[in-house]
Design a protein around this motif. Structure first.
Motif, PDB file in Angstrom:
ATOM      1  N   GLU A 294       3.918  -5.059  -4.186  1.00 61.47           N
ATOM      2  CA  GLU A 294       2.681  -4.160  -4.495  1.00 61.47           C
ATOM      3  C   GLU A 294       2.303  -4.254  -5.977  1.00 61.47           C
ATOM      4  O   GLU A 294       3.170  -4.323  -6.599  1.00 61.47           O
ATOM      5  CB  GLU A 294       2.856  -2.885  -3.934  1.00 61.47           C
ATOM      6  CG  GLU A 294       1.710  -2.066  -4.260  1.00 61.47           C
ATOM      7  CD  GLU A 294       0.410  -2.349  -3.648  1.00 61.47           C
ATOM      8  OE1 GLU A 294       0.283  -2.709  -2.506  1.00 61.47           O
ATOM      9  OE2 GLU A 294      -0.745  -2.359  -4.306  1.00 61.47           O
ATOM     10  N   ARG A 295       1.094  -4.534  -6.239  1.00 64.54           N
ATOM     11  CA  ARG A 295       0.894  -4.613  -7.577  1.00 64.54           C
ATOM     12  C   ARG A 295       0.472  -3.218  -8.168  1.00 64.54           C
ATOM     13  O   ARG A 295       0.059  -2.857  -9.451  1.00 64.54           O
ATOM     14  CB  ARG A 295      -0.304  -5.702  -7.890  1.00 64.54           C
ATOM     15  CG  ARG A 295      -1.636  -5.431  -7.338  1.00 64.54           C
ATOM     16  CD  ARG A 295      -2.678  -6.528  -7.441  1.00 64.54           C
ATOM     17  NE  ARG A 295      -3.830  -6.476  -6.822  1.00 64.54           N
ATOM     18  CZ  ARG A 295      -4.711  -7.577  -6.479  1.00 64.54           C
ATOM     19  NH1 ARG A 295      -4.377  -8.573  -6.838  1.00 64.54           N
ATOM     20  NH2 ARG A 295      -5.627  -7.428  -5.824  1.00 64.54           N
ATOM     21  N   ARG A 296      -0.139  -2.381  -7.394  1.00 65.17           N
ATOM     22  CA  ARG A 296      -0.657  -0.902  -7.754  1.00 65.17           C
ATOM     23  C   ARG A 296       0.206   0.100  -8.007  1.00 65.17           C
ATOM     24  O   ARG A 296       1.072   0.476  -7.028  1.00 65.17           O
ATOM     25  CB  ARG A 296      -1.772  -0.468  -7.049  1.00 65.17           C
ATOM     26  CG  ARG A 296      -2.980  -1.246  -7.193  1.00 65.17           C
ATOM     27  CD  ARG A 296      -4.175  -0.536  -6.320  1.00 65.17           C
ATOM     28  NE  ARG A 296      -4.270   0.833  -6.090  1.00 65.17           N
ATOM     29  CZ  ARG A 296      -5.285   1.389  -5.431  1.00 65.17           C
ATOM     30  NH1 ARG A 296      -6.163   0.555  -4.692  1.00 65.17           N
ATOM     31  NH2 ARG A 296      -5.309   2.594  -5.514  1.00 65.17           N
ATOM     32  N   ALA A 297       0.664   0.722  -9.198  1.00 58.56           N
ATOM     33  CA  ALA A 297       1.630   1.559  -9.301  1.00 58.56           C
ATOM     34  C   ALA A 297       1.271   2.912  -8.325  1.00 58.56           C
ATOM     35  O   ALA A 297       2.264   3.559  -8.082  1.00 58.56           O
ATOM     36  CB  ALA A 297       1.727   1.874 -10.986  1.00 58.56           C
ATOM     37  N   ASP A 298       0.021   3.331  -8.375  1.00 60.81           N
ATOM     38  CA  ASP A 298      -0.067   4.602  -7.621  1.00 60.81           C
ATOM     39  C   ASP A 298       0.143   4.504  -6.201  1.00 60.81           C
ATOM     40  O   ASP A 298       0.570   5.234  -5.654  1.00 60.81           O
ATOM     41  CB  ASP A 298      -1.743   5.037  -7.884  1.00 60.81           C
ATOM     42  CG  ASP A 298      -2.763   3.922  -7.218  1.00 60.81           C
ATOM     43  OD1 ASP A 298      -2.226   2.665  -7.365  1.00 60.81           O
ATOM     44  OD2 ASP A 298      -3.685   4.322  -7.023  1.00 60.81           O
ATOM     45  N   MET A 299       0.013   3.281  -5.655  1.00 57.23           N
ATOM     46  CA  MET A 299       0.330   3.030  -4.282  1.00 57.23           C
ATOM     47  C   MET A 299       2.003   3.108  -4.178  1.00 57.23           C
ATOM     48  O   MET A 299       2.522   3.509  -3.322  1.00 57.23           O
ATOM     49  CB  MET A 299      -0.236   1.346  -3.957  1.00 57.23           C
ATOM     50  CG  MET A 299      -1.777   1.502  -3.710  1.00 57.23           C
ATOM     51  SD  MET A 299      -2.082   2.421  -2.196  1.00 57.23           S
ATOM     52  CE  MET A 299      -3.781   2.388  -2.322  1.00 57.23           C
ATOM     53  N   ILE A 300       2.640   2.471  -5.272  1.00 57.23           N
ATOM     54  CA  ILE A 300       4.142   2.165  -5.179  1.00 57.23           C
ATOM     55  C   ILE A 300       4.515   3.626  -5.104  1.00 57.23           C
ATOM     56  O   ILE A 300       5.530   4.034  -4.350  1.00 57.23           O
ATOM     57  CB  ILE A 300       4.631   1.585  -6.052  1.00 57.23           C
ATOM     58  CG1 ILE A 300       4.126   0.151  -6.077  1.00 57.23           C
ATOM     59  CG2 ILE A 300       6.031   1.365  -6.424  1.00 57.23           C
ATOM     60  CD1 ILE A 300       4.481  -0.895  -7.168  1.00 57.23           C
TER      61      ILE A 300
ATOM     62  N   ALA B 205       0.775  -1.094  -0.007  1.00 56.29           N
ATOM     63  CA  ALA B 205      -0.067  -0.033  -0.149  1.00 56.29           C
ATOM     64  C   ALA B 205       1.082   1.319  -0.197  1.00 56.29           C
ATOM     65  O   ALA B 205       1.830   1.397  -0.829  1.00 56.29           O
ATOM     66  CB  ALA B 205      -0.816  -0.058   1.242  1.00 56.29           C
ATOM     67  N   ILE B 206       0.791   2.066   1.001  1.00 51.65           N
ATOM     68  CA  ILE B 206       1.534   3.271   0.783  1.00 51.65           C
ATOM     69  C   ILE B 206       2.963   3.237   1.872  1.00 51.65           C
ATOM     70  O   ILE B 206       3.579   4.214   1.742  1.00 51.65           O
ATOM     71  CB  ILE B 206       0.917   4.611   1.650  1.00 51.65           C
ATOM     72  CG1 ILE B 206       0.341   4.568   2.762  1.00 51.65           C
ATOM     73  CG2 ILE B 206      -0.284   4.863   0.596  1.00 51.65           C
ATOM     74  CD1 ILE B 206      -0.123   5.489   3.590  1.00 51.65           C
ATOM     75  N   GLY B 207       3.207   2.006   2.156  1.00 47.29           N
ATOM     76  CA  GLY B 207       4.451   1.865   2.703  1.00 47.29           C
ATOM     77  C   GLY B 207       4.461   1.940   4.278  1.00 47.29           C
ATOM     78  O   GLY B 207       5.397   1.892   5.067  1.00 47.29           O
ATOM     79  N   TYR B 208       3.129   2.040   5.011  1.00 45.94           N
ATOM     80  CA  TYR B 208       3.376   2.246   6.305  1.00 45.94           C
ATOM     81  C   TYR B 208       3.993   1.301   7.097  1.00 45.94           C
ATOM     82  O   TYR B 208       4.846   1.424   8.155  1.00 45.94           O
ATOM     83  CB  TYR B 208       1.719   2.451   6.659  1.00 45.94           C
ATOM     84  CG  TYR B 208       1.400   2.706   8.244  1.00 45.94           C
ATOM     85  CD1 TYR B 208       1.726   4.133   8.673  1.00 45.94           C
ATOM     86  CD2 TYR B 208       1.100   1.952   8.844  1.00 45.94           C
ATOM     87  CE1 TYR B 208       1.371   4.528  10.126  1.00 45.94           C
ATOM     88  CE2 TYR B 208       0.875   1.952  10.500  1.00 45.94           C
ATOM     89  CZ  TYR B 208       1.057   3.717  10.800  1.00 45.94           C
ATOM     90  OH  TYR B 208       0.729   3.801  12.391  1.00 45.94           O
ATOM     91  N   SER B 209       3.349  -0.154   7.048  1.00 43.64           N
ATOM     92  CA  SER B 209       3.879  -1.214   7.761  1.00 43.64           C
ATOM     93  C   SER B 209       5.351  -1.708   7.416  1.00 43.64           C
ATOM     94  O   SER B 209       6.136  -2.007   8.192  1.00 43.64           O
ATOM     95  CB  SER B 209       3.113  -2.380   7.742  1.00 43.64           C
ATOM     96  OG  SER B 209       2.660  -2.790   6.171  1.00 43.64           O
ATOM     97  N   ALA B 210       5.531  -1.321   6.117  1.00 46.17           N
ATOM     98  CA  ALA B 210       7.106  -1.499   5.585  1.00 46.17           C
ATOM     99  C   ALA B 210       7.760  -0.714   6.713  1.00 46.17           C
ATOM    100  O   ALA B 210       9.216  -1.127   7.057  1.00 46.17           O
ATOM    101  CB  ALA B 210       7.232  -1.192   4.236  1.00 46.17           C
ATOM    102  N   ILE B 211       7.513   0.687   6.725  1.00 44.00           N
ATOM    103  CA  ILE B 211       8.396   1.784   7.651  1.00 44.00           C
ATOM    104  C   ILE B 211       8.606   1.263   9.000  1.00 44.00           C
ATOM    105  O   ILE B 211       9.522   1.205   9.591  1.00 44.00           O
ATOM    106  CB  ILE B 211       7.834   3.060   7.477  1.00 44.00           C
ATOM    107  CG1 ILE B 211       8.205   3.566   6.004  1.00 44.00           C
ATOM    108  CG2 ILE B 211       8.449   4.123   8.415  1.00 44.00           C
ATOM    109  CD1 ILE B 211       7.567   5.065   5.556  1.00 44.00           C
ATOM    110  N   ILE B 212       7.506   0.824   9.437  1.00 49.70           N
ATOM    111  CA  ILE B 212       7.597   0.167  10.871  1.00 49.70           C
ATOM    112  C   ILE B 212       8.434  -0.917  10.962  1.00 49.70           C
ATOM    113  O   ILE B 212       9.046  -1.027  11.958  1.00 49.70           O
ATOM    114  CB  ILE B 212       5.951  -0.125  11.504  1.00 49.70           C
ATOM    115  CG1 ILE B 212       5.258   1.340  11.568  1.00 49.70           C
ATOM    116  CG2 ILE B 212       5.729  -0.853  12.709  1.00 49.70           C
ATOM    117  CD1 ILE B 212       3.734   1.154  11.660  1.00 49.70           C
ATOM    118  N   PHE B 213       8.282  -2.053  10.167  1.00 52.47           N
ATOM    119  CA  PHE B 213       9.281  -3.024  10.193  1.00 52.47           C
ATOM    120  C   PHE B 213      10.795  -2.544  10.140  1.00 52.47           C
ATOM    121  O   PHE B 213      11.461  -2.881  10.672  1.00 52.47           O
ATOM    122  CB  PHE B 213       9.140  -3.842   8.998  1.00 52.47           C
ATOM    123  CG  PHE B 213       7.677  -5.043   9.163  1.00 52.47           C
ATOM    124  CD1 PHE B 213       7.602  -5.899  10.168  1.00 52.47           C
ATOM    125  CD2 PHE B 213       6.832  -4.919   8.231  1.00 52.47           C
ATOM    126  CE1 PHE B 213       6.716  -6.795  10.538  1.00 52.47           C
ATOM    127  CE2 PHE B 213       5.922  -5.927   8.515  1.00 52.47           C
ATOM    128  CZ  PHE B 213       5.617  -6.709   9.467  1.00 52.47           C
TER     129      PHE B 213
END
Ligand code: SAM
Length: 216
Positions: free
Chosen positions: A86-92, A65-73
Motif C-alpha cells: 500500500e502506498r498511502r500512510a493513512d490507509m496503512i 487500503a484498510i486491510g479488509y481483503s487481507a484479513i479475509i485472505f
C-alpha cells in the motif's frame, strides 16, 4: 450498481451471502462512510473460496487500503501469510489497527510503497496474488506478478470491467478513456499469454482469474 450484472441478479446473489458481524462489519461500515473502495461481498466470497480450493499459504496483495481483503485472505488460508502493498500512510495506519484487532499482526505484513517499486524487490514466490490497486497500472505490475507466482498459482485481478466501461464504449466516460484502453490491453495480454490460463467473471466490478501453467 455496477453496470455489469442485471441489478436484480446482483441483489439476489448478495442476499444469499451471510452478512458479516463484528470486525468485518465494522470495516465495511467504515469503508462506506469514508469512501474507501473494498471488495464487494460476492468478490469477497470468491476470494475466500479460491484461497481454500488453492490451499494458499503464501499470498501477495497489491492494494491494502484498510486491510479488509487481507484479513479475509488470512482467515481463509488456515495459518497462511499475507504480504500486502500500500502506498498511502493513512490507509496503512488504519489497516494496522484493524489487523491488530483481528489478532493477525504476525500473519499479515504490510509493505509501504508504490507497487511498481516494491514488486520487483520481492523475493520468494506466492500461491495466490490479488491485484487490486490503480487500474491503469495493472499492465505495469503484470511481469512481476507472473514472476512472483508459483507454477500452479493463481492471479486474481479485480475491477477489470470497470463499471462496464471496458466491455462497451457506450459506458466510457471521456476522462477514463486511458484507463479503459490500458485495461483492455491488460485483459488481451492475460487471455493470450501462454504462461497463463485466464477467464473473466462478470461479478462485482469484473474479476479476472489467471492460473499459471506448471510448465511456465
Ligand atoms: C481498491 S483499494 C484496495 C482494497 C482492498 N484490497 C480491499 O478490498 O480491502 C486500492 C488501494 O490500492 C492503493 N494503491 C493504488 N495504486 C497503488 C500503487 N501503485 N502502489 C501501492 N498502492 C496502490 C490505493 O491507495 C488503495 O488504498
Amino acid at each position: 450498481m455496477s453496470n455489469i450484472v442485471n441489478p436484480l441478479i446482483e441483489e439476489y446473489i448478495r442476499n444469499t451471502i451471510c452478512k458479516n458481524e463484528g470486525l468485518l462489519k465494522e470495516m465495511e461500515e467504515y469503508a462506506l462512510e469514508n469512501h474507501v473502495p473494498i471488495v464487494q461481498p460476492e468478490v469477497s466470497k470468491l476470494l475466500e473460496v479460491i484461497t481454500k480450493i488453492q490451499g494458499a499459504k503464501d499470498i501477495l496483495e497489491v492494494g491494502t487500503a484498510i486491510g479488509y481483503s487481507a484479513i479475509i485472505f488470512c482467515q481463509s488460508s488456515d495459518g497462511g501469510k499475507v504480504t500486502t502493498i500500500e502506498r498511502r500512510a493513512d490507509m496503512i495506519e488504519k489497516a494496522q489497527t484493524y489487523i491488530a484487532t483481528a489478532g493477525l499482526s504476525s500473519s499479515i505484513n504490510i509493505l509501504q510503497g508504490s507497487a511498481e517499486e516494491v514488486l520487483p524487490s520481492l523475493e520468494g514466490t506466492y500461491d495466490l496474488i490479488f491485484l487490486d490497486a490503480a487500474k491503469g497500472q495493472y499492465m505495469e505490475f503484470l511481469a512481476s506478478c507472473i514472476h512472483l507466482l508459483k507454477p500452479g498459482g493463481v492471479l486474481i485481478s479485480d475491477n477489470v470491467l470497470y463499471k462496464g466501461m471496458v466491455a462497451s464504449n457506450e459506458y466510457v466516460i471521456r476522462r477514463k478513456k486511458t484507463i479503459v484502453k490500458r485495461m483492455r490491453t491488460y485483459l488481451d495480454y492475460i487471455m493470450e499469454n501462454p504462461k497463463l490460463v485466464s477467464c473473466l467473471l462478470p461479478i462485482g466490478d469484473g474479476v479476472a482469474i489467471s492460473y499459471k501453467n506448471k510448465e511456465a
